[in-house]
Design a protein around this motif. Structure first.
Motif, PDB file in Angstrom:
ATOM      1  N   GLN A 143     -13.657  -8.863   0.019  1.00 30.94           N
ATOM      2  CA  GLN A 143     -13.490  -8.985  -1.393  1.00 30.94           C
ATOM      3  C   GLN A 143     -12.305  -8.709  -2.039  1.00 30.94           C
ATOM      4  OE1 GLN A 143     -17.350  -7.233  -3.202  1.00 30.94           O
ATOM      5  NE2 GLN A 143     -18.516  -7.550  -1.296  1.00 30.94           N
ATOM      6  N   TYR A 144     -11.383  -7.499  -1.693  1.00 29.82           N
ATOM      7  CA  TYR A 144     -10.285  -7.425  -2.766  1.00 29.82           C
ATOM      8  C   TYR A 144      -9.219  -8.091  -1.389  1.00 29.82           C
ATOM      9  CZ  TYR A 144     -14.115  -4.211  -4.473  1.00 29.82           C
ATOM     10  OH  TYR A 144     -15.154  -3.320  -5.230  1.00 29.82           O
ATOM     11  N   SER A 145      -8.073  -7.964  -2.282  1.00 27.43           N
ATOM     12  CA  SER A 145      -6.721  -7.900  -1.854  1.00 27.43           C
ATOM     13  C   SER A 145      -6.197  -7.257  -0.111  1.00 27.43           C
ATOM     14  CB  SER A 145      -5.738  -7.696  -2.784  1.00 27.43           C
ATOM     15  OG  SER A 145      -4.306  -8.435  -1.841  1.00 27.43           O
ATOM     16  N   ILE A 146      -6.771  -8.288   0.496  1.00 29.86           N
ATOM     17  CA  ILE A 146      -6.319  -7.564   1.803  1.00 29.86           C
ATOM     18  C   ILE A 146      -4.589  -7.185   2.210  1.00 29.86           C
ATOM     19  CG2 ILE A 146      -5.392  -8.644   4.478  1.00 29.86           C
ATOM     20  CD1 ILE A 146      -7.935 -10.371   4.210  1.00 29.86           C
ATOM     21  N   TRP A 147      -4.143  -7.897   1.459  1.00 35.26           N
ATOM     22  CA  TRP A 147      -2.700  -7.553   1.782  1.00 35.26           C
ATOM     23  C   TRP A 147      -2.350  -6.002   0.760  1.00 35.26           C
ATOM     24  CZ3 TRP A 147       1.229  -6.285  -1.925  1.00 35.26           C
ATOM     25  CH2 TRP A 147       2.583  -5.548  -1.587  1.00 35.26           C
ATOM     26  N   LEU A 148      -2.939  -5.530  -0.459  1.00 34.02           N
ATOM     27  CA  LEU A 148      -3.042  -4.210  -0.618  1.00 34.02           C
ATOM     28  C   LEU A 148      -3.452  -3.445  -0.312  1.00 34.02           C
ATOM     29  CD1 LEU A 148      -2.083  -2.642  -2.769  1.00 34.02           C
ATOM     30  CD2 LEU A 148      -4.495  -3.930  -4.382  1.00 34.02           C
ATOM     31  N   GLN A 149      -4.941  -3.673   0.403  1.00 33.44           N
ATOM     32  CA  GLN A 149      -5.684  -3.042   1.799  1.00 33.44           C
ATOM     33  C   GLN A 149      -4.416  -2.296   2.728  1.00 33.44           C
ATOM     34  OE1 GLN A 149      -9.899  -3.676   1.903  1.00 33.44           O
ATOM     35  NE2 GLN A 149      -9.366  -5.625   1.401  1.00 33.44           N
ATOM     36  N   SER A 150      -4.009  -3.710   2.866  1.00 32.22           N
ATOM     37  CA  SER A 150      -3.011  -3.185   4.509  1.00 32.22           C
ATOM     38  C   SER A 150      -2.336  -2.373   4.544  1.00 32.22           C
ATOM     39  CB  SER A 150      -2.225  -4.691   5.433  1.00 32.22           C
ATOM     40  OG  SER A 150      -3.756  -5.132   5.616  1.00 32.22           O
ATOM     41  N   MET A 151      -1.320  -2.137   3.072  1.00 33.26           N
ATOM     42  CA  MET A 151      -0.188  -1.709   2.743  1.00 33.26           C
ATOM     43  C   MET A 151      -0.940   0.004   2.514  1.00 33.26           C
ATOM     44  SD  MET A 151       2.279  -3.744   2.529  1.00 33.26           S
ATOM     45  CE  MET A 151       1.929  -4.770   3.704  1.00 33.26           C
ATOM     46  N   LEU A 152      -2.245   0.040   1.602  1.00 34.34           N
ATOM     47  CA  LEU A 152      -3.144   1.476   1.898  1.00 34.34           C
ATOM     48  C   LEU A 152      -3.020   2.284   3.218  1.00 34.34           C
ATOM     49  CD1 LEU A 152      -4.601   0.809  -1.188  1.00 34.34           C
ATOM     50  CD2 LEU A 152      -2.923   2.266  -1.332  1.00 34.34           C
ATOM     51  N   LEU A 153      -3.259   1.603   3.741  1.00 34.95           N
ATOM     52  CA  LEU A 153      -3.961   1.888   5.142  1.00 34.95           C
ATOM     53  C   LEU A 153      -2.709   2.329   5.965  1.00 34.95           C
ATOM     54  CD1 LEU A 153      -6.677  -0.346   6.585  1.00 34.95           C
ATOM     55  CD2 LEU A 153      -6.977   1.395   5.811  1.00 34.95           C
ATOM     56  N   ALA A 154      -1.028   1.193   5.812  1.00 35.00           N
ATOM     57  CA  ALA A 154       0.309   1.483   6.200  1.00 35.00           C
ATOM     58  C   ALA A 154       0.454   3.225   5.422  1.00 35.00           C
ATOM     59  CB  ALA A 154       0.918   0.526   6.268  1.00 35.00           C
ATOM     60  N   SER A 155       0.303   3.186   4.142  1.00 33.10           N
ATOM     61  CA  SER A 155       0.683   4.509   3.668  1.00 33.10           C
ATOM     62  C   SER A 155       0.121   5.367   4.149  1.00 33.10           C
ATOM     63  CB  SER A 155       0.770   3.866   2.010  1.00 33.10           C
ATOM     64  OG  SER A 155       1.374   3.158   1.740  1.00 33.10           O
ATOM     65  N   ILE A 156      -1.146   5.234   4.528  1.00 35.15           N
ATOM     66  CA  ILE A 156      -2.186   6.270   4.901  1.00 35.15           C
ATOM     67  C   ILE A 156      -1.415   6.939   6.912  1.00 35.15           C
ATOM     68  CG2 ILE A 156      -4.212   7.499   6.183  1.00 35.15           C
ATOM     69  CD1 ILE A 156      -5.681   5.965   3.607  1.00 35.15           C
ATOM     70  N   HIS A 157      -1.482   5.864   7.192  1.00 34.59           N
ATOM     71  CA  HIS A 157      -0.493   5.953   8.554  1.00 34.59           C
ATOM     72  C   HIS A 157       0.937   6.660   8.286  1.00 34.59           C
ATOM     73  CE1 HIS A 157       0.047   4.495  12.863  1.00 34.59           C
ATOM     74  NE2 HIS A 157       0.575   5.712  12.756  1.00 34.59           N
ATOM     75  N   PHE A 158       2.042   6.296   7.845  1.00 37.41           N
ATOM     76  CA  PHE A 158       3.134   6.944   6.984  1.00 37.41           C
ATOM     77  C   PHE A 158       2.413   8.332   6.816  1.00 37.41           C
ATOM     78  CE2 PHE A 158       6.660   7.681   4.166  1.00 37.41           C
ATOM     79  CZ  PHE A 158       8.147   6.829   5.161  1.00 37.41           C
ATOM     80  N   GLY A 159       2.456   8.729   6.325  1.00 36.63           N
ATOM     81  CA  GLY A 159       1.570  10.062   5.425  1.00 36.63           C
ATOM     82  C   GLY A 159       1.515  11.307   6.633  1.00 36.63           C
ATOM     83  N   LEU A 160       0.626  10.529   7.570  1.00 33.48           N
ATOM     84  CA  LEU A 160       0.363  11.312   8.629  1.00 33.48           C
ATOM     85  C   LEU A 160       1.107  11.350   9.475  1.00 33.48           C
ATOM     86  CD1 LEU A 160      -3.694  10.074   9.138  1.00 33.48           C
ATOM     87  CD2 LEU A 160      -2.937  11.978   7.880  1.00 33.48           C
ATOM     88  N   ALA A 161       1.461  10.032   9.851  1.00 32.59           N
ATOM     89  CA  ALA A 161       2.699  10.384  11.497  1.00 32.59           C
ATOM     90  C   ALA A 161       4.485  11.409  10.163  1.00 32.59           C
ATOM     91  CB  ALA A 161       3.025   8.589  11.053  1.00 32.59           C
ATOM     92  N   MET A 162       4.348  11.013   9.132  1.00 33.10           N
ATOM     93  CA  MET A 162       5.423  11.955   8.668  1.00 33.10           C
ATOM     94  C   MET A 162       5.318  13.297   9.286  1.00 33.10           C
ATOM     95  SD  MET A 162       7.775  10.484   7.841  1.00 33.10           S
ATOM     96  CE  MET A 162       9.251  11.733   7.381  1.00 33.10           C
ATOM     97  N   ALA A 163       4.274  13.569   8.390  1.00 29.01           N
ATOM     98  CA  ALA A 163       3.652  14.986   9.207  1.00 29.01           C
ATOM     99  C   ALA A 163       3.878  15.404  10.653  1.00 29.01           C
ATOM    100  CB  ALA A 163       2.397  15.069   8.149  1.00 29.01           C
ATOM    101  N   TRP A 164       2.916  14.770  10.996  1.00 31.70           N
ATOM    102  CA  TRP A 164       3.091  14.702  12.105  1.00 31.70           C
ATOM    103  C   TRP A 164       4.186  15.104  12.875  1.00 31.70           C
ATOM    104  CZ3 TRP A 164       0.743  17.818  16.215  1.00 31.70           C
ATOM    105  CH2 TRP A 164       1.019  17.685  17.574  1.00 31.70           C
TER     106      TRP A 164
END
Length: 211
Positions: A143-164
């Protein structure tokens, strides 16, 4: 907006700490050029996630527009991939191979080289591309922007990966000894593999029997 966000964070956390190409590259480059080399390499790797997220969004949008049932099939494929990773991890317990090289000789390395190595390693990795295409749809709300959601999910992954990876680079000597311990290796591999297996099964159930 995002669907089943806690499950995504758990899954990505497990996959991030599971040793793979990205982790080994950060370890190698930290060993090669020190903490700075490892951190910049990690940054390059994590920036590559947005490339995969963009291609995933394009592919998912096309699939949804043509066949909702195919979208469900794609989600099932992603869940089965988690099951596959879990099974492979459990099978790997029979192998006693070490994860980390112990070469401590360091050299001066250009930050551009470190960034490029990390970025290209991630962007040109077909496993990461396939993983994003199959895995991200699990958590996309149509129901929402697929691209925006994908970027948000990638940003979460970005934070987790950079932290680790950043933490691993900054504590490499201690991490080398910890991860090289046979008992720690076995327990970490066993725990993450079982959790990936269980999460994959839970996601399959949610596709066909969820609300």
């Amino acid at each position: 907006m995002l669907s089943n966000l806690p499950a995504f964070i758990i899954a990505m956390s497990l996959l991030t700490i599971t040793p793979g190409l990205d982790t080994l590259l950060v370890i190698r480059n930290t060993t090669r050029g020190g903490i700075r080399d490892g951190l910049i390499t990690s940054l390059g790797i994590c920036l590559g996630l947005y490339v995969h997220a963009t291609w995933s969004a394009i592919g998912v949008a096309a699939i949804i527009s043509h066949s909702p049932s195919l979208f469900a099939g794609l989600k099932t494929l992603g869940a089965l991939y988690l099951v596959y990773l879990g099974v492979c991890g459990l099978r790997a317990l029979r192998s006693g191979a070490g994860l980390i090289a112990k070469d401590t000789k360091q050299q001066q390395v250009s930050w551009r080289r470190s960034l490029k190595e990390g970025f290209l390693s991630n962007v040109l990795n077909p496993k990461t591309a396939i993983f994003y295409l199959a895995f991200l749809p699990q958590f996309i709300n149509q129901q929402y922007s697929i691209w925006l959601q994908s970027m948000l999910l990638a940003s979460i992954h970005f934070g987790l990966a950079m932290a680790w990876q950043g933490g691993l680079a900054m504590t490499l000597e201690k991490a080398k000894n910890w991860l090289s311990n046979d008992k720690i290796n076995f327990r970490l591999q066993c725990a993450t593999s079982l959790m990936l297996l269980g999460l994959g099964i839970e996601l399959i159930v949610s596709v066909y029997w969820g609300n």
